[in-house]
Design an enzyme around this catalytic site. Structure first.
Site, mmCIF file in Angstrom:
data_model
loop_
_atom_site.group_PDB
_atom_site.id
_atom_site.type_symbol
_atom_site.label_atom_id
_atom_site.label_comp_id
_atom_site.label_asym_id
_atom_site.label_seq_id
_atom_site.Cartn_x
_atom_site.Cartn_y
_atom_site.Cartn_z
ATOM 1 N N CYS A 116 0.808 -1.228 0.000
ATOM 2 C CA CYS A 116 0.000 0.000 0.000
ATOM 3 C C CYS A 116 0.837 1.272 0.000
ATOM 4 O O CYS A 116 0.294 2.372 -0.141
ATOM 5 C CB CYS A 116 -0.963 -0.003 1.184
ATOM 6 S SG CYS A 116 -2.212 -1.285 1.012
ATOM 7 N N HIS A 256 -3.597 7.167 3.087
ATOM 8 C CA HIS A 256 -4.001 5.902 2.458
ATOM 9 C C HIS A 256 -5.377 5.473 2.978
ATOM 10 O O HIS A 256 -5.625 5.457 4.180
ATOM 11 C CB HIS A 256 -2.961 4.840 2.778
ATOM 12 C CG HIS A 256 -3.333 3.490 2.286
ATOM 13 N ND1 HIS A 256 -3.716 3.258 0.985
ATOM 14 C CD2 HIS A 256 -3.410 2.294 2.922
ATOM 15 C CE1 HIS A 256 -4.002 1.980 0.835
ATOM 16 N NE2 HIS A 256 -3.832 1.368 1.991
ATOM 17 N N ASN A 286 -10.410 0.059 -0.261
ATOM 18 C CA ASN A 286 -8.954 0.168 -0.292
ATOM 19 C C ASN A 286 -8.461 -0.265 -1.668
ATOM 20 O O ASN A 286 -8.543 -1.439 -2.020
ATOM 21 C CB ASN A 286 -8.368 -0.727 0.812
ATOM 22 C CG ASN A 286 -6.842 -0.681 0.867
ATOM 23 O OD1 ASN A 286 -6.201 -0.139 -0.036
ATOM 24 N ND2 ASN A 286 -6.277 -1.249 1.906
HETATM 25 O O1 UT7 Z 1 -3.993 -1.354 3.229
HETATM 26 C C1 UT7 Z 1 -3.279 -2.290 3.939
HETATM 27 C C2 UT7 Z 1 -3.435 -2.102 5.352
HETATM 28 N N1 UT7 Z 1 -4.617 -2.758 5.838
HETATM 29 C C3 UT7 Z 1 -5.268 -2.218 6.830
HETATM 30 O O2 UT7 Z 1 -4.906 -1.147 7.232
HETATM 31 C C4 UT7 Z 1 -6.388 -2.995 7.466
HETATM 32 C C5 UT7 Z 1 -6.345 -2.772 8.940
HETATM 33 N N2 UT7 Z 1 -7.380 -3.481 9.671
HETATM 34 C C6 UT7 Z 1 -8.667 -3.132 9.620
HETATM 35 O O3 UT7 Z 1 -9.055 -2.246 8.897
HETATM 36 C C7 UT7 Z 1 -9.610 -3.804 10.554
HETATM 37 O O4 UT7 Z 1 -8.883 -4.599 11.469
HETATM 38 C C8 UT7 Z 1 -10.665 -4.706 9.841
HETATM 39 C C9 UT7 Z 1 -11.652 -3.850 9.089
HETATM 40 C C10 UT7 Z 1 -9.968 -5.663 8.906
HETATM 41 C C11 UT7 Z 1 -11.445 -5.479 10.879
HETATM 42 O O5 UT7 Z 1 -12.056 -4.599 11.809
HETATM 43 P P1 UT7 Z 1 -11.857 -4.806 13.379
HETATM 44 O O6 UT7 Z 1 -12.637 -3.765 14.042
HETATM 45 O O7 UT7 Z 1 -10.379 -4.851 13.654
HETATM 46 O O8 UT7 Z 1 -12.538 -6.199 13.609
HETATM 47 P P2 UT7 Z 1 -11.891 -7.519 14.230
HETATM 48 O O9 UT7 Z 1 -10.978 -8.170 13.240
HETATM 49 O O10 UT7 Z 1 -11.391 -7.215 15.586
HETATM 50 O O11 UT7 Z 1 -13.189 -8.418 14.350
HETATM 51 C C12 UT7 Z 1 -14.250 -8.106 15.262
HETATM 52 C C13 UT7 Z 1 -15.362 -9.125 15.071
HETATM 53 C C14 UT7 Z 1 -14.856 -10.566 15.036
HETATM 54 O O12 UT7 Z 1 -15.820 -11.370 15.686
HETATM 55 P P3 UT7 Z 1 -15.577 -11.883 17.187
HETATM 56 O O13 UT7 Z 1 -14.300 -12.654 17.125
HETATM 57 O O14 UT7 Z 1 -15.453 -10.627 18.011
HETATM 58 O O15 UT7 Z 1 -16.799 -12.683 17.462
HETATM 59 C C15 UT7 Z 1 -14.824 -10.904 13.575
HETATM 60 O O16 UT7 Z 1 -14.970 -12.284 13.319
HETATM 61 O O17 UT7 Z 1 -15.997 -8.918 13.803
HETATM 62 C C16 UT7 Z 1 -16.002 -10.125 13.055
HETATM 63 N N3 UT7 Z 1 -15.894 -9.808 11.648
HETATM 64 C C17 UT7 Z 1 -16.950 -9.470 10.888
HETATM 65 N N4 UT7 Z 1 -18.264 -9.375 11.172
HETATM 66 C C18 UT7 Z 1 -19.091 -9.000 10.172
HETATM 67 C C19 UT7 Z 1 -14.772 -9.736 10.877
HETATM 68 N N5 UT7 Z 1 -15.098 -9.384 9.633
HETATM 69 C C20 UT7 Z 1 -16.442 -9.227 9.615
HETATM 70 C C21 UT7 Z 1 -17.347 -8.834 8.618
HETATM 71 N N6 UT7 Z 1 -18.661 -8.738 8.932
HETATM 72 N N7 UT7 Z 1 -16.974 -8.569 7.356
#
Ligand code: UT7
Length: 331
Positions: A116, A256, A286
């Site tokens: 990225c 970004h 993204n």
């Molecule tokens: O460009 C390259 C760099 N990339 C980034 O900068 C990405 C950085 N990371 C992020 O943007 C975020 O971490 C994500 C958007 C990928 C995820 O958001 P988050 O707030 O960090 O969620 P999480 O991974 O902590 O997941 C929270 C919950 C989980 O469930 P449990 O374990 O709490 O029951 C996930 O399984 O949300 C669940 N989950 C979803 N639920 C509904 C993960 N993806 C989804 C989804 N829809 N698409």
């Protein structure tokens, strides 16, 4: 004679027509519109459909958009850099194909890959060539067909990424405008948190790698998120400080577009009003190397000569950085 700096003198963009909405994703994986919007800020993203179309298709369209806006003769371009994490092919340079297709027959070209941060690093490289006096017209394109490496059964990644491209032309400037300072970083200990494991030289394609879905993007979202928030804010603060700028001086943050919350956290650390924060993640998701030039294209009409822009990215590798830039024209 005044010092020569490198300034962007034109921008172009392209996003594919097909819109993949959150509603449509709800039918593909266990997710919902509200979760995606609150956790990422994304409402829809563009996907390049059709056979035999790679990132070059996007790059060529963005470059042609720039050419049509400027009436620039492509034969005047001396160098084309295609920043991309999704080259058309391994080994054959995507940029060489792009150069030929847009009629830049006098240019040499190369691809630049740093996930990225590809476009941000490309700004540094393009500017260095201009500042050295070696070249006077450098076309930098950020293009990614992320849909080529996304598993549309994985809800943790398929909601985030989209396809798109943006192009900028760098030329010499003697008014003290353009790229004025940069703070670029990388840290290989982050490689485990965001990667496409197979298809490279470590793990070439095989029946097993395909069966095990190892050609798709995998990320530990929380770790990437934490590192992105800390490191983007850190380099932005440092570059502002070492150039004796205050938050009042900064007209725009061009960060970004990986997650709206990451951009907002960076802006908060910089004490910037929301009105100064460029944002288009809601429309495109993204787009990896394309996020910064797509921001410039979407905000071009609002940018004024002399506006201070702080650019920043964070991505796989890890790779990140910040650029202090003064916009060089009124459109
Ligand atoms: O460009 C390259 C760099 N990339 C980034 O900068 C990405 C950085 N990371 C992020 O943007 C975020 O971490 C994500 C958007 C990928 C995820 O958001 P988050 O707030 O960090 O969620 P999480 O991974 O902590 O997941 C929270 C919950 C989980 O469930 P449990 O374990 O709490 O029951 C996930 O399984 O949300 C669940 N989950 C979803 N639920 C509904 C993960 N993806 C989804 C989804 N829809 N698409």
């Amino acid at each position: 004679m005044n010092k020569i700096t490198a300034a962007i003198t034109a921008v172009g963009k392209y996003v594919p027509e097909y819109i993949l909405t959150n509603k449509e994703l709800e039918k593909m994986v266990d997710t919902n519109d509200e979760w995606i919007i609150t956790r990422t800020g994304i409402k829809e993203r563009r996907i390049l459909k059709g056979e035999n179309k790679g990132s070059s298709f996007l790059a060529i369209k963005a470059a042609k958009d720039l050419l049509s806006k400027t009436n620039l003769n492509p034969k005047e371009i001396e160098l084309i850099i295609v920043a991309t994490a999704t080259p058309d092919m391994q080994a054959a340079s995507t940029s060489a194909f792009v150069a030929s297709e847009i009629g830049a027959t006098e240019a040499f070209s190369f691809d630049l890959e740093s996930a990225c941060s590809s476009f941000l690093y490309g700004m540094s490289v393009a500017s260095s060539y201009i500042e050295s006096g070696k070249y006077k017209k450098v076309l930098l394109i950020g293009a990614d067909k992320n849909s080529s490496m996304i598993d549309y059964t994985d809800r943790t990644t398929c909601i985030i990424f989209g396809d798109g491209a943006g192009a900028v032309l760098f030329e010499p400037n003697e008014e003290g405008l353009g790229l004025l300072d940069e703070l670029l970083k990388s840290d290989g200990s982050g490689r485990q948190f965001l990667k496409v494991e197979a298809g490279g030289s470590v793990l070439p394609a095989s029946k097993e790698t395909v069966e095990n879905k190892m050609h798709f993007v995998k990320q530990d979202g929380r770790s990437v998120f934490k590192n992105a928030v800390f490191n983007m804010a850190d380099v932005c603060e440092k570059i502002i400080h070492r150039n004796n700028l205050s938050n009042e001086d900064v007209a725009w943050l061009a960060a970004h577009q990986a997650n709206k919350r990451i951009v907002e956290a960076t802006a908060k650390r910089m004490k910037l009003d929301d009105s100064k924060v460029m944002m288009n993640i809601q429309k495109y998701g993204n787009t990896t190397s394309a996020t910064l030039p797509l921001l410039l294209a979407d905000y071009e009409s609002q940018l004024k000569k002399g506006d201070i822009i702080i650019f920043s990215t964070f991505g796989g590798g890890f790779s990140w950085g910040s650029i202090y830039y003064k916009w060089a024209y009124n459109s």
